[in-house]
Every structure is written in C-alpha cells, then in structure tokens.
Design a protein around this motif. Structure first.
Motif, PDB file in Angstrom:
ATOM      1  N   GLU A 140      -5.930   0.691  -6.251  1.00  0.00           N
ATOM      2  CA  GLU A 140      -5.813   0.797  -4.978  1.00  0.00           C
ATOM      3  C   GLU A 140      -6.343  -0.118  -3.916  1.00  0.00           C
ATOM      4  OE1 GLU A 140      -6.645   4.996  -1.954  1.00  0.00           O
ATOM      5  OE2 GLU A 140      -7.334   4.907  -4.120  1.00  0.00           O
ATOM      6  N   LYS A 141      -7.452  -0.572  -4.187  1.00  0.00           N
ATOM      7  CA  LYS A 141      -8.166  -1.577  -3.330  1.00  0.00           C
ATOM      8  C   LYS A 141      -7.125  -2.872  -3.327  1.00  0.00           C
ATOM      9  CE  LYS A 141     -12.627  -0.051  -3.661  1.00  0.00           C
ATOM     10  NZ  LYS A 141     -12.668   1.340  -4.086  1.00  0.00           N
ATOM     11  N   ASP A 142      -6.586  -3.349  -4.433  1.00  0.00           N
ATOM     12  CA  ASP A 142      -5.953  -4.366  -4.524  1.00  0.00           C
ATOM     13  C   ASP A 142      -4.681  -4.297  -3.726  1.00  0.00           C
ATOM     14  OD1 ASP A 142      -8.095  -5.525  -6.207  1.00  0.00           O
ATOM     15  OD2 ASP A 142      -6.743  -4.929  -8.067  1.00  0.00           O
ATOM     16  N   VAL A 143      -3.916  -3.012  -3.954  1.00  0.00           N
ATOM     17  CA  VAL A 143      -2.878  -2.896  -2.896  1.00  0.00           C
ATOM     18  C   VAL A 143      -3.206  -3.335  -1.376  1.00  0.00           C
ATOM     19  CG1 VAL A 143      -1.134  -1.269  -2.256  1.00  0.00           C
ATOM     20  CG2 VAL A 143      -1.684  -1.542  -4.726  1.00  0.00           C
ATOM     21  N   LEU A 144      -4.222  -2.650  -1.040  1.00  0.00           N
ATOM     22  CA  LEU A 144      -4.595  -2.746   0.472  1.00  0.00           C
ATOM     23  C   LEU A 144      -4.752  -4.110   0.739  1.00  0.00           C
ATOM     24  CD1 LEU A 144      -6.170   0.774   1.041  1.00  0.00           C
ATOM     25  CD2 LEU A 144      -4.032   0.234   1.586  1.00  0.00           C
ATOM     26  N   ALA A 145      -5.590  -4.798  -0.120  1.00  0.00           N
ATOM     27  CA  ALA A 145      -6.234  -6.055   0.155  1.00  0.00           C
ATOM     28  C   ALA A 145      -4.542  -7.168   0.374  1.00  0.00           C
ATOM     29  CB  ALA A 145      -6.778  -6.524  -0.920  1.00  0.00           C
ATOM     30  N   ALA A 146      -3.704  -6.776  -0.709  1.00  0.00           N
ATOM     31  CA  ALA A 146      -2.443  -7.522  -0.658  1.00  0.00           C
ATOM     32  C   ALA A 146      -1.702  -7.312   0.588  1.00  0.00           C
ATOM     33  CB  ALA A 146      -1.510  -7.099  -1.737  1.00  0.00           C
ATOM     34  N   VAL A 147      -1.711  -6.151   1.366  1.00  0.00           N
ATOM     35  CA  VAL A 147      -1.206  -5.878   2.369  1.00  0.00           C
ATOM     36  C   VAL A 147      -1.662  -6.582   3.606  1.00  0.00           C
ATOM     37  CG1 VAL A 147      -0.856  -3.957   4.264  1.00  0.00           C
ATOM     38  CG2 VAL A 147      -0.345  -3.597   2.161  1.00  0.00           C
ATOM     39  N   GLN A 148      -3.227  -6.751   3.519  1.00  0.00           N
ATOM     40  CA  GLN A 148      -3.783  -7.538   4.627  1.00  0.00           C
ATOM     41  C   GLN A 148      -3.277  -9.189   4.564  1.00  0.00           C
ATOM     42  OE1 GLN A 148      -5.335  -6.832   7.280  1.00  0.00           O
ATOM     43  NE2 GLN A 148      -5.015  -4.596   7.125  1.00  0.00           N
ATOM     44  N   ARG A 149      -3.605  -9.455   3.317  1.00  0.00           N
ATOM     45  CA  ARG A 149      -2.920 -11.009   3.168  1.00  0.00           C
ATOM     46  C   ARG A 149      -1.544 -11.292   3.711  1.00  0.00           C
ATOM     47  NH1 ARG A 149      -5.137  -9.938  -1.931  1.00  0.00           N
ATOM     48  NH2 ARG A 149      -3.308 -10.046  -3.004  1.00  0.00           N
ATOM     49  N   LEU A 150      -0.350 -10.372   3.471  1.00  0.00           N
ATOM     50  CA  LEU A 150       0.771 -10.447   3.981  1.00  0.00           C
ATOM     51  C   LEU A 150       0.870 -10.518   5.505  1.00  0.00           C
ATOM     52  CD1 LEU A 150       2.770  -8.506   1.327  1.00  0.00           C
ATOM     53  CD2 LEU A 150       2.732 -11.122   1.796  1.00  0.00           C
ATOM     54  N   ARG A 151      -0.113  -9.424   6.112  1.00  0.00           N
ATOM     55  CA  ARG A 151      -0.192  -9.359   7.646  1.00  0.00           C
ATOM     56  C   ARG A 151      -0.446 -10.530   8.157  1.00  0.00           C
ATOM     57  NH1 ARG A 151      -2.027  -2.893   8.924  1.00  0.00           N
ATOM     58  NH2 ARG A 151       0.018  -2.178   8.522  1.00  0.00           N
ATOM     59  N   ALA A 152      -1.629 -11.079   7.584  1.00  0.00           N
ATOM     60  CA  ALA A 152      -2.230 -12.381   7.985  1.00  0.00           C
ATOM     61  C   ALA A 152      -1.218 -13.543   8.049  1.00  0.00           C
ATOM     62  CB  ALA A 152      -3.307 -12.863   7.230  1.00  0.00           C
ATOM     63  N   ARG A 153      -0.506 -13.510   7.153  1.00  0.00           N
ATOM     64  CA  ARG A 153       0.649 -14.500   7.066  1.00  0.00           C
ATOM     65  C   ARG A 153       1.776 -14.469   8.059  1.00  0.00           C
ATOM     66  NH1 ARG A 153       1.685 -14.424   0.791  1.00  0.00           N
ATOM     67  NH2 ARG A 153      -0.595 -14.604  -0.234  1.00  0.00           N
ATOM     68  N   ALA A 154       2.024 -13.298   8.322  1.00  0.00           N
ATOM     69  CA  ALA A 154       3.116 -12.781   9.187  1.00  0.00           C
ATOM     70  C   ALA A 154       2.560 -13.220  10.791  1.00  0.00           C
ATOM     71  CB  ALA A 154       3.371 -11.214   9.232  1.00  0.00           C
ATOM     72  N   GLN A 155       1.327 -13.106  10.836  1.00  0.00           N
ATOM     73  CA  GLN A 155       0.759 -13.369  12.097  1.00  0.00           C
ATOM     74  C   GLN A 155       0.847 -15.013  12.318  1.00  0.00           C
ATOM     75  OE1 GLN A 155      -3.193 -11.743  12.807  1.00  0.00           O
ATOM     76  NE2 GLN A 155      -2.061 -10.612  14.697  1.00  0.00           N
ATOM     77  N   GLU A 156       0.132 -15.748  11.144  1.00  0.00           N
ATOM     78  CA  GLU A 156       0.350 -17.127  11.456  1.00  0.00           C
ATOM     79  C   GLU A 156       1.757 -17.690  11.514  1.00  0.00           C
ATOM     80  OE1 GLU A 156      -1.542 -18.345   7.783  1.00  0.00           O
ATOM     81  OE2 GLU A 156      -3.519 -17.620   8.339  1.00  0.00           O
ATOM     82  N   ALA A 157       2.626 -17.096  11.020  1.00  0.00           N
ATOM     83  CA  ALA A 157       4.134 -17.549  11.278  1.00  0.00           C
ATOM     84  C   ALA A 157       4.661 -17.079  12.462  1.00  0.00           C
ATOM     85  CB  ALA A 157       5.066 -16.913  10.160  1.00  0.00           C
ATOM     86  N   GLY A 158       3.892 -16.452  13.348  1.00  0.00           N
ATOM     87  CA  GLY A 158       4.230 -15.955  14.827  1.00  0.00           C
ATOM     88  C   GLY A 158       5.260 -14.783  14.648  1.00  0.00           C
TER      89      GLY A 158
END
Length: 454
Positions: A140-158
């Motif tokens: 469960e924790k790894d899934v939520l952590a993966a979501v946060q990593r992807l959100r950070a990338r989407a932000q960086e990509a604008g």
C-alpha cells in the motif's frame, strides 16, 4: 601372552570401538529430521512495475484515486457494478449511488457508479484491475509513493497545474511521516462538481524511463470525453455532480487510505462501522468472491486462500453475488450458465444482446419461445437459481476482447495466450453487444473510435 599378542589384541579392540562409534554416529544422523529447504519469498512488485500500474490514475483527484484503489481489490464486484451502469445509463452521479445502496457490493465499488469514466476501464481491463488491487494489498505505501513520484514528474513537465477543474497544491513532507517526498495534492476546484481526467502517460509524465514496464494506457472514452485531444496533456470531459459519492481520501503522510465512516454509511446502508479502526481502510475479504490473492502474505493476512480453479471460475464470471454459490443454482446438464463462459446454441447468455435458440436472455425482457428473463427463478430445462442471486448479467466481462495489456507504447505487452482464451470465451457475447471493444487501445467494436450509444 607375549608382547605381540597384546598389541594385536589392543589393535582389534580399538578397531571395534571405531566401528561402534561410526555406527552410533550414522544412527544419530539418520534419526535427525532433515531440514526442508526454505521456500524463496515470492517477489513483490518492483517500483517501476507499480508506476506502470498507477500511471493511468495517478492524476485523479485524491478522493477518487483512493476509492479506485480500494475498489480494485474486489475485481468481480467491479464487473457487477459496470454491468449495472450499462443497464442504467440515465441514472448518474449521486442518483446512481443512491440507486445501488441495497446492492451487496463493497462501498468503494458502489461509489464508482457515480464515476463511469473510471469504472468502465476497470471493467474492460480486468487484468490491470486485479494487478492494481494485488499491488495495493501487498504494498500500500509503495503504491501511494509511486503516485507521488508520477505527480512530481507531471508537474516538472508542466502538465499538472491548477485550473477551473482542479486545485493542485504542493506541500513539504510531514515531519516523522512515512515519506520524505514532497506531497502533491489534487482536489476538485468545486467540491460539488468532480472531474476525472484522461491522459496519455507518455505525454503527461514526459519521457518514460522504464522500457521494460511501459505504462498502462487507454484512450479516453468518447462518451465521457467528447472531442478530447490529449496532445497537450489532460482531458477533463464532463464534470459530475457526485459529492455524495466521496467517502475516502489518501493519507499521504501515513502511506495509507482513510475513510469517513459517516459518509460511507450514507453510500452503503450495509456498511459495517466496526471494521474501521482509526479511520483507516481495511480490506474486506468477504467481497473478494473467491478471486485468489497473488502472494502468500496476502492470503495469510486475509484468510481467504482460494483454490486456483475456483478462483479462475469466479474471475471469469461463473458466479454472481455471494448467494449464488454452492447449491443456489441447479444447472440442467451444465447448459444454464448465464455468463460470459457460455457456449453453444441453446445455452443461456448473459449479454443483453444475445438472442436465439429459445434460450434465456439475462437482463432483457422475455423473448419468444417461452424463454425466461433474468430475475425469474425458473430457467430452461427446469433448472432453478436462487431468485435474488441470479448468475445472469452480473458477471459478463464486457469487452475482454481487447488484446491484453494496453500500453502507451505500440507493440509492447499486447496479446498473450491468457487474453486469447478470454477473447474466445467472450466471442458469443461480443458479436452481438454494442458494448464490446476491438483489439488493443480501447476503441469500440468495428474498428472506429466511436462508442455505442447507451
């Protein structure tokens, strides 16, 4: 006795003692139980594999995301709910949630009838749904952590920012929390109107770094995203008045999912508050309906180690609600299966489009030849089913015929023997149903991009 005789006698005596000691040692060794080789621990999901799984949903609003994750642990009930939405296309949003209050599904599954643009892909891509649920149960924790990593990338990509549909906020990691990541929250701009975005992961997250684990992807369904163009990022489609369907949220700092028991009870009249400890969501194995758990730790934790054959039968739609199991449905010569696995002329078919042979059609009105519709306990050949728990029409995997895993990269991960078997099982329904999809990408039958009218 001379000196040489004494030496010989001593030598014989020593030899006898050595032989005796060896015999005792061998007997002792044989009496010891042999140690069994330790079983290698089953491999968990890799971080890149989890990112590929959550890629299509990581940019959902936090509340909707949490409820999708919970519901993914009950794949058979997802099928039931998707069939209900298909049969009730004019009941939407909060009204749909109220209409399914009495259904025996988990509250998370009931809530998703208000979000068909999230529920329908979960039904169409059942292999993905089950993997997502297995990953969430085991890590469960790894899934939520993966979501946060992807959100950070989407932000960086604008490609992830606040707009009229959503509010995007960034917070530092909480002190003493389960993560050191910056937390990116996504919430509806208007709590009364909720938008569920669609997007291409290889566009919105920038360059995908794991060729061995391409992100899951399906194009937006035209019924929910009319005229959507994804070249520049996210498509939001039509907003939904579905505030009453929200009861969960992501606890990013704790690495788990929280639920509001009062709101959950408004969605599900059968909701058991006693199963919620400290507001944290707990998986309820009674809603699993026999689908096997992927790893031994999950099987032991949820005490639901189902045999492989039984789990496969359930997952393929050969059972309805929980009451449809042993003894509830007498089959006449095996011919009265009203689900996706049906074959042959006179058998019953669950698809609303099935006809012919005088057989019973589930979920439709009576057709000629005296055939009974679903909900009537008497079936062809005198076979009876439990009135409240018809197997018909609840377990059809609509459009399992898509060619396996849908990847954002063409030519990667499609096909497969398992998917071909599913396709063969569903062909009789697929030929007559407007709800089926054709071959990989999530487009509707007939090769076109348009979706059949509801």
């Amino acid at each position: 006795m001379n000196r040489w005789s004494e030496r010989l006698l001593r030598a014989v005596h020593m030899w006898f003692l050595v032989v005796l000691m060896m015999g005792v040692g061998n007997a002792s060794a044989q009496s010891q139980p042999q140690q069994q080789p330790t079983q290698p621990q089953q491999q968990t999901f890799k971080p890149e594999e989890i990112e590929a799984l959550v890629a299509p949903i990581a940019l959902y609003p936090d509340s909707v995301l949490s409820q999708v994750l919970m519901a993914s642990t009950y794949p058979l009930e997802i099928v039931h709910a998707a069939r209900w939405v298909k049969d009730n296309p004019n009941v939407k949003g909060d009204a749909a949630v109220k209409a399914v209050q009495g259904q025996p599904w988990d509250v998370s599954v009931k809530s998703l009838v208000a979000f068909p643009q999230a529920l329908e892909p979960m039904n169409d891509k059942l292999e993905w749904t089950q993997k997502l649920g297995d990953a969430f149960l085991a890590q469960e924790k790894d899934v939520l952590a993966a979501v946060q990593r992807l959100r950070a990338r989407a932000q960086e990509a604008g490609n992830l920012k606040s707009n009229e549909q959503q509010n995007v906020t960034v917070e530092p990691a909480p002190a003493g929390g389960q993560t050191t990541q910056t937390i990116v929250r996504i919430e509806p701009a208007n709590p009364a109107v909720i938008y569920v975005p669609a997007y291409n992961p290889t566009v919105v997250y920038g360059t995908w770094g794991y060729p061995g684990y391409p992100p899951y992807y399906w194009p937006p369904y035209p019924a929910y995203y009319p005229g959507a163009a994804l070249a520049t990022g996210l498509a939001f489609g039509v907003g939904l008045a579905a505030a009453g369907a929200i009861f969960g949220n992501c606890n990013w700092g704790g690495g788990d999912v929280n639920i509001n028991v009062n709101k959950a009870a408004n969605i599900d009249r059968n909701f058991d508050r006693t199963k919620v400890q400290g507001g944290k969501w707990q998986h309820d194995a009674s809603h699993r309906q026999g689908v096997a758990y992927r790893d031994s730790a999950s099987r032991e934790k949820f005490a639901n180690n189902v045999s492989g054959a039984g789990a496969r039968d359930d997952f393929r739609g050969r059972t309805g609600d929980a009451g449809d199991r042993a003894g509830a449905a007498n089959r006449a010569g095996g011919a009265n299966n009203a689900n996706l696995g049906e074959r042959g002329g006179g058998r019953n078919n669950a698809s609303a489009g099935e006809r012919g042979g005088g057989g019973n059609n589930a979920g439709v009105a009576d057709r000629g030849g005296g055939g009974n519709a679903a909900g009537v306990s008497n079936r062809a050949g005198g076979a009876n089913t439990a009135g409240a728990g018809n197997r018909a029409a609840v377990s059809d995997r609509a459009s399992t015929g898509s060619g396996g895993r849908d990847s954002a990269f063409q030519g990667v991960g499609g096909g497969g023997r398992a998917q071909q078997q599913d396709l063969n099982r569903g062909r009789s329904s697929a030929q007559s149903s407007n709800f089926n999809r054709a071959g990989g990408g999530g487009m509707r039958a007939g090769g076109g991009g348009g979706r059949g009218r509801r």
